[in-house]
Design a protein around this motif. Structure first.
Motif, PDB file in Angstrom:
ATOM      1  N   TYR A 197       0.834  -1.196   0.000  1.00 30.19           N
ATOM      2  CA  TYR A 197       0.000   0.000   0.000  1.00 30.19           C
ATOM      3  C   TYR A 197       0.877   1.259   0.000  1.00 30.19           C
ATOM      4  O   TYR A 197       2.088   1.177   0.177  1.00 30.19           O
ATOM      5  CB  TYR A 197      -0.953   0.010   1.203  1.00 30.19           C
ATOM      6  CG  TYR A 197      -0.275   0.169   2.547  1.00 30.19           C
ATOM      7  CD1 TYR A 197      -0.278   1.401   3.196  1.00 30.19           C
ATOM      8  CD2 TYR A 197       0.350  -0.898   3.178  1.00 30.19           C
ATOM      9  CE1 TYR A 197       0.333   1.563   4.427  1.00 30.19           C
ATOM     10  CE2 TYR A 197       0.953  -0.748   4.405  1.00 30.19           C
ATOM     11  CZ  TYR A 197       0.947   0.483   5.034  1.00 30.19           C
ATOM     12  OH  TYR A 197       1.553   0.641   6.247  1.00 30.19           O
ATOM     13  N   GLU A 198       0.231   2.405  -0.199  1.00 34.05           N
ATOM     14  CA  GLU A 198       0.924   3.698  -0.154  1.00 34.05           C
ATOM     15  C   GLU A 198       0.908   4.189   1.282  1.00 34.05           C
ATOM     16  O   GLU A 198      -0.151   4.420   1.854  1.00 34.05           O
ATOM     17  CB  GLU A 198       0.215   4.719  -1.050  1.00 34.05           C
ATOM     18  CG  GLU A 198       0.297   4.389  -2.510  1.00 34.05           C
ATOM     19  CD  GLU A 198       1.014   5.476  -3.327  1.00 34.05           C
ATOM     20  OE1 GLU A 198       1.238   6.579  -2.815  1.00 34.05           O
ATOM     21  OE2 GLU A 198       1.347   5.173  -4.478  1.00 34.05           O
ATOM     22  N   LYS A 199       2.090   4.337   1.853  1.00 35.72           N
ATOM     23  CA  LYS A 199       2.218   4.761   3.247  1.00 35.72           C
ATOM     24  C   LYS A 199       2.735   6.199   3.289  1.00 35.72           C
ATOM     25  O   LYS A 199       3.636   6.558   2.530  1.00 35.72           O
ATOM     26  CB  LYS A 199       3.200   3.831   3.968  1.00 35.72           C
ATOM     27  CG  LYS A 199       3.364   4.105   5.442  1.00 35.72           C
ATOM     28  CD  LYS A 199       4.280   3.073   6.056  1.00 35.72           C
ATOM     29  CE  LYS A 199       4.305   3.191   7.565  1.00 35.72           C
ATOM     30  NZ  LYS A 199       5.085   2.107   8.176  1.00 35.72           N
ATOM     31  N   VAL A 200       2.164   6.999   4.173  1.00 39.94           N
ATOM     32  CA  VAL A 200       2.662   8.361   4.365  1.00 39.94           C
ATOM     33  C   VAL A 200       3.848   8.264   5.316  1.00 39.94           C
ATOM     34  O   VAL A 200       3.716   7.809   6.454  1.00 39.94           O
ATOM     35  CB  VAL A 200       1.566   9.291   4.937  1.00 39.94           C
ATOM     36  CG1 VAL A 200       2.137  10.679   5.180  1.00 39.94           C
ATOM     37  CG2 VAL A 200       0.377   9.359   3.997  1.00 39.94           C
ATOM     38  N   THR A 217       5.650  -2.682   1.302  1.00 41.85           N
ATOM     39  CA  THR A 217       5.104  -4.018   1.495  1.00 41.85           C
ATOM     40  C   THR A 217       5.429  -4.422   2.918  1.00 41.85           C
ATOM     41  O   THR A 217       6.584  -4.347   3.338  1.00 41.85           O
ATOM     42  CB  THR A 217       5.715  -5.016   0.489  1.00 41.85           C
ATOM     43  OG1 THR A 217       5.438  -4.555  -0.835  1.00 41.85           O
ATOM     44  CG2 THR A 217       5.136  -6.406   0.675  1.00 41.85           C
ATOM     45  N   GLU A 218       4.403  -4.819   3.662  1.00 40.52           N
ATOM     46  CA  GLU A 218       4.580  -5.215   5.052  1.00 40.52           C
ATOM     47  C   GLU A 218       4.019  -6.619   5.255  1.00 40.52           C
ATOM     48  O   GLU A 218       3.068  -7.013   4.590  1.00 40.52           O
ATOM     49  CB  GLU A 218       3.869  -4.229   5.985  1.00 40.52           C
ATOM     50  CG  GLU A 218       4.454  -2.835   5.929  1.00 40.52           C
ATOM     51  CD  GLU A 218       3.696  -1.830   6.783  1.00 40.52           C
ATOM     52  OE1 GLU A 218       4.293  -0.777   7.086  1.00 40.52           O
ATOM     53  OE2 GLU A 218       2.529  -2.068   7.142  1.00 40.52           O
ATOM     54  N   VAL A 277      -3.269  -7.514  -1.217  1.00 39.85           N
ATOM     55  CA  VAL A 277      -2.671  -8.671  -0.572  1.00 39.85           C
ATOM     56  C   VAL A 277      -1.813  -9.316  -1.656  1.00 39.85           C
ATOM     57  O   VAL A 277      -2.333  -9.839  -2.634  1.00 39.85           O
ATOM     58  CB  VAL A 277      -3.749  -9.652  -0.060  1.00 39.85           C
ATOM     59  CG1 VAL A 277      -3.095 -10.867   0.581  1.00 39.85           C
ATOM     60  CG2 VAL A 277      -4.700  -8.963   0.913  1.00 39.85           C
ATOM     61  N   THR A 278      -0.493  -9.231  -1.515  1.00 48.19           N
ATOM     62  CA  THR A 278       0.399  -9.693  -2.577  1.00 48.19           C
ATOM     63  C   THR A 278       0.876 -11.129  -2.401  1.00 48.19           C
ATOM     64  O   THR A 278       1.352 -11.740  -3.349  1.00 48.19           O
ATOM     65  CB  THR A 278       1.630  -8.773  -2.707  1.00 48.19           C
ATOM     66  OG1 THR A 278       2.339  -8.781  -1.467  1.00 48.19           O
ATOM     67  CG2 THR A 278       1.210  -7.357  -3.070  1.00 48.19           C
ATOM     68  N   ASP A 279       0.748 -11.665  -1.177  1.00 48.47           N
ATOM     69  CA  ASP A 279       1.214 -13.032  -0.958  1.00 48.47           C
ATOM     70  C   ASP A 279       0.595 -13.576   0.326  1.00 48.47           C
ATOM     71  O   ASP A 279       0.438 -12.842   1.302  1.00 48.47           O
ATOM     72  CB  ASP A 279       2.745 -13.055  -0.836  1.00 48.47           C
ATOM     73  CG  ASP A 279       3.313 -14.461  -0.769  1.00 48.47           C
ATOM     74  OD1 ASP A 279       2.743 -15.380  -1.394  1.00 48.47           O
ATOM     75  OD2 ASP A 279       4.338 -14.655  -0.086  1.00 48.47           O
TER      76      ASP A 279
END
Length: 160
Positions: free
Chosen positions: A15-18, A28-29, A59-61
């Protein structure tokens, strides 16, 4: 310190995090959720993350996590997750040789020493002979376990 055995899945979220400087950056977390299947793990991580992330995320993985148990801490400073490999020592009755089996745990702590202390607290209450083979800090952001209200009772609604 409490521990829980469950079906753990590691999920990666993008996601885009500030950032602290105010700029947005794609990150990616990794998170861990307790679920019965891959599809439930995806549903649970989306539900959990929706309250933390404003905007879109992917959700990438999702993969099954090999944690035998997770040791949770109630300490407010316990903001990190440590992967611990323990070797259980048994003696083969026939050959009288020492046998070691490796088991992976996840421990919540504020420091490496705190993680080792937490592991020893939990394992000290057992009769198992063991050695801590390794402890390493992970990049996991959080672990979401089922709370009592999450799991559906086996009883039909009309019996509850």
């Amino acid at each position: 310190m409490r521990s829980r055995t469950a079906n753990w899945f590691e999920c990666k979220i993008r996601y885009e995090k500030v950032m602290d400087d105010g700029l947005q950056k794609k990150v990616t977390e990794s998170y861990v959720v307790d679920a019965l299947s891959f599809s439930e793990a995806e549903e649970r991580i989306i539900e959990e993350m929706s309250s933390y992330i404003s905007g879109e995320f992917d959700v990438t993985d999702i993969k099954k996590a090999a944690y035998k148990e997770i040791f949770f801490s109630d300490d407010e400073m316990a903001d990190k997750w440590y992967k611990a490999k323990l070797q259980f020592i048994t003696i083969d009755e026939k050959t009288e040789k020492e046998k070691r089996s490796t088991v992976t745990y996840l421990a919540q702590a504020g420091s490496f020493n705190g993680a080792v202390k937490n592991i020893e607290e939990v394992m000290g209450g057992t009769m198992i002979d063991y050695v801590i083979a390794s402890v390493a800090e992970t990049t996991l952001m959080d672990v979401f376990e089922y709370s009592k209200g999450d799991k559906k009772d086996d009883k039909p609604e009309y019996e509850q």
